[in-house]
Scaffold this active site. Structure first.
Site, mmCIF file in Angstrom:
data_model
loop_
_atom_site.group_PDB
_atom_site.id
_atom_site.type_symbol
_atom_site.label_atom_id
_atom_site.label_comp_id
_atom_site.label_asym_id
_atom_site.label_seq_id
_atom_site.Cartn_x
_atom_site.Cartn_y
_atom_site.Cartn_z
ATOM 1 N N TYR A 179 4.600 3.872 4.018
ATOM 2 C CA TYR A 179 3.974 5.490 3.880
ATOM 3 C C TYR A 179 4.004 5.412 5.565
ATOM 4 C CZ TYR A 179 0.469 3.673 8.043
ATOM 5 O OH TYR A 179 -0.382 3.307 8.746
ATOM 6 N N ARG A 180 4.551 4.323 6.374
ATOM 7 C CA ARG A 180 5.302 4.708 7.949
ATOM 8 C C ARG A 180 6.006 3.835 8.308
ATOM 9 N NH1 ARG A 180 -0.101 5.082 11.989
ATOM 10 N NH2 ARG A 180 1.139 5.560 14.430
ATOM 11 N N TYR B 185 5.883 0.799 16.099
ATOM 12 C CA TYR B 185 6.922 1.932 14.909
ATOM 13 C C TYR B 185 7.445 2.674 15.851
ATOM 14 C CZ TYR B 185 2.914 1.421 11.507
ATOM 15 O OH TYR B 185 2.490 0.907 10.439
#
Length: 471
Positions: free
Chosen positions: A402-403, A29
């Site tokens: 969500y991310r 991420y």
């Protein structure tokens, strides 16, 4: 904490943007990288004290530099009857992972829900305590989520509105017994009934953890590289995938199941699960049981590991990965449709498809890893295009992510478009009120402060724009 306050005040004085990290292990991420060039990274890794552990009420108080290995080692060394929940890759910060809404395979696997009471430095340097910590001598700071009036804890999750310097985290009281089993399913279409059957058991809390359904590649990359099976171009053909499955003795789908509690409860739930699965299996799934006092390694406890990082070696070279993580309704038909659609997109990009479906109580978390060699420019470009395509596909289906990775935060934030992006405007109003100089994590989660909102390098991406092309 006082040093963090002083640094934030200094940054305001000189208009220098800060990018706080807990440990910077947010792999897949974006890790420790800031969104805006010229930002100063505030590394909280040396704030690594375990400040308190309350055995009777099963919680601890941590600084953001405490990692999963640190907390696990402490609990084991002190022989405390408390267990913890961990994500797939447990190299990072306990608090940092929870603030990013990380998940794990335990009854406490929704990590952000287990945070209770924070100490936070605001963008102007002021220090606040959330929840019942707002009472100077509050006795329930880390025991009850909500104090009096609005609850602010969620405001500091996936946000740029404060630097969390301390937080409470609930732990799992060591159970009397556990049981675990591995379910292997041969057919791709088995995903649909597995989601529906196990989802019903999850909703009834027969199974209390996020049930992860992962495809064959999740186990293949633990013990091999792609070149061991196939050296051609494009995704591995179905006949090669069949060879992988046969050689490793797995199914196309593999599903770990875990049970926790009093021994009588665990035994009863085993029978309920076996009955629910019986119409779909040739023989009952077998559980291995554990009782308190036996080695923890044989239990269903979460034990920190970084084994999942083997994934980045799949293509060889300087491996990397990006996580694409949309949410779906808890519905087997939709899960199978999502799988087939995403698999086709990966094939168009010439990539092998690695995916998992996490069954939460009422929704699915579909984590897709885009694996690549960072020295392969063509593959990197295909991964970037694929990610943009997957975001748009999910937007059209109404499945939110969500991310997401730093490079795609603007793109994903743009998919939350109700009321002509009313949520974005609300986020910007709050950001500008609390951080008028825009010094704290500008651009995180696609929220840009007024000070940087108009810059071409940092403005929200146009619909369909590629972050890689924008750089």
């Amino acid at each position: 904490t006082a040093e963090v306050q002083a640094l934030v005040r200094l940054a305001n004085e000189h208009r220098v943007p800060l990018w706080p990290i807990s440990r910077g292990k947010n792999f897949g991420y974006g890790a420790a990288a800031p969104r805006l060039a010229g930002s100063v990274v505030v590394d909280l890794g040396r704030m690594n004290r375990i400040l308190d552990v309350d055995v009777a009420r099963a919680h601890c108080v941590l600084e953001p530099g405490v990692g999963f290995y640190d907390l696990y080692a402490f609990l084991q060394k002190e022989k405390l009857p408390l267990w913890m929940s961990i994500p797939g890759n447990a190299w990072g910060s306990v608090i940092g992972n929870a603030l990013e809404r990380g998940m794990g395979m335990s009854p406490y696997g929704d990590h952000c829900e287990r945070l209770c009471g924070m100490e936070v430095v605001l963008p102007d340097g002021e220090l606040v305590r959330t929840g019942n910590g707002a009472m100077a001598n509050g006795a329930l700071w880390h025991l009850a989520h909500h104090g009096f009036g609005p609850s602010w804890d969620p405001m500091f999750m996936q946000s740029s509105l404060g630097i969390v310097c301390k937080a409470g985290m609930w732990l799992i009281p060591e159970p009397e017994a556990t049981a675990q089993a591995m379910l292997h399913l041969e057919g791709i279409d088995d995903l649909a009934w597995a989601v529906d059957v196990l989802g019903a058991l999850r909703l009834q809390r027969v199974i209390e953890h996020v049930v992860v359904v992962f495809n064959y590649l999740e186990q293949a990359f633990l013990v091999s590289q792609r070149a061991d099976w196939y050296q051609g171009k494009g995704p591995m053909p179905d006949d090669v995938i069949a060879q992988v499955i046969a050689k490793l003795g797995i199914g196309y789908w593999s599903i770990p199941l875990r049970l926790y509690g009093y021994e009588e409860t665990v035994d009863a739930n085993i029978r309920v699960i076996q009955k629910a699965l019986a119409p779909h299996l040739a023989k009952p799934v077998e559980f291995q049981k554990w009782r308190r006092g036996e080695p923890i390694e044989n239990s269903a406890a979460n034990i920190p590991s970084v084994l999942s990082l083997q994934a980045i070696n799949w293509y060889g070279g300087r491996g990397g990965h990006i996580g694409f993580s949309p949410l779906l309704p808890l519905d087997g038909r939709r899960a199978l449709e999502q799988f087939r659609a995403n698999k086709a997109r990966y094939a168009e990009a010439g990539l092998d498809y690695n995916t998992t479906f996490g069954i939460a109580e009422r929704f699915l978390v579909n984590i897709n890893m885009l694996l690549y060699d960072r020295d392969n420019a063509d593959q990197c470009a295909r991964v970037t295009r694929l990610f943009d395509t997957l975001v748009e596909d999910s937007r059209q289906r109404g499945y939110p992510e969500y991310r997401t990775h730093l490079d795609f935060m603007d793109r994903v934030a743009g998919t939350f478009d109700y009321g002509d992006h009313a949520l974005r405007r609300l986020n910007e109003r709050v950001k500008d009120a609390l951080d008028p100089n825009g010094i704290l994590a500008p651009g995180k989660q696609g929220v840009w402060p007024r000070a940087f909102r108009g810059l071409s390098a940092s403005a929200p991406a146009a619909e369909g724009a590629s972050p890689a092309a924008r750089r």
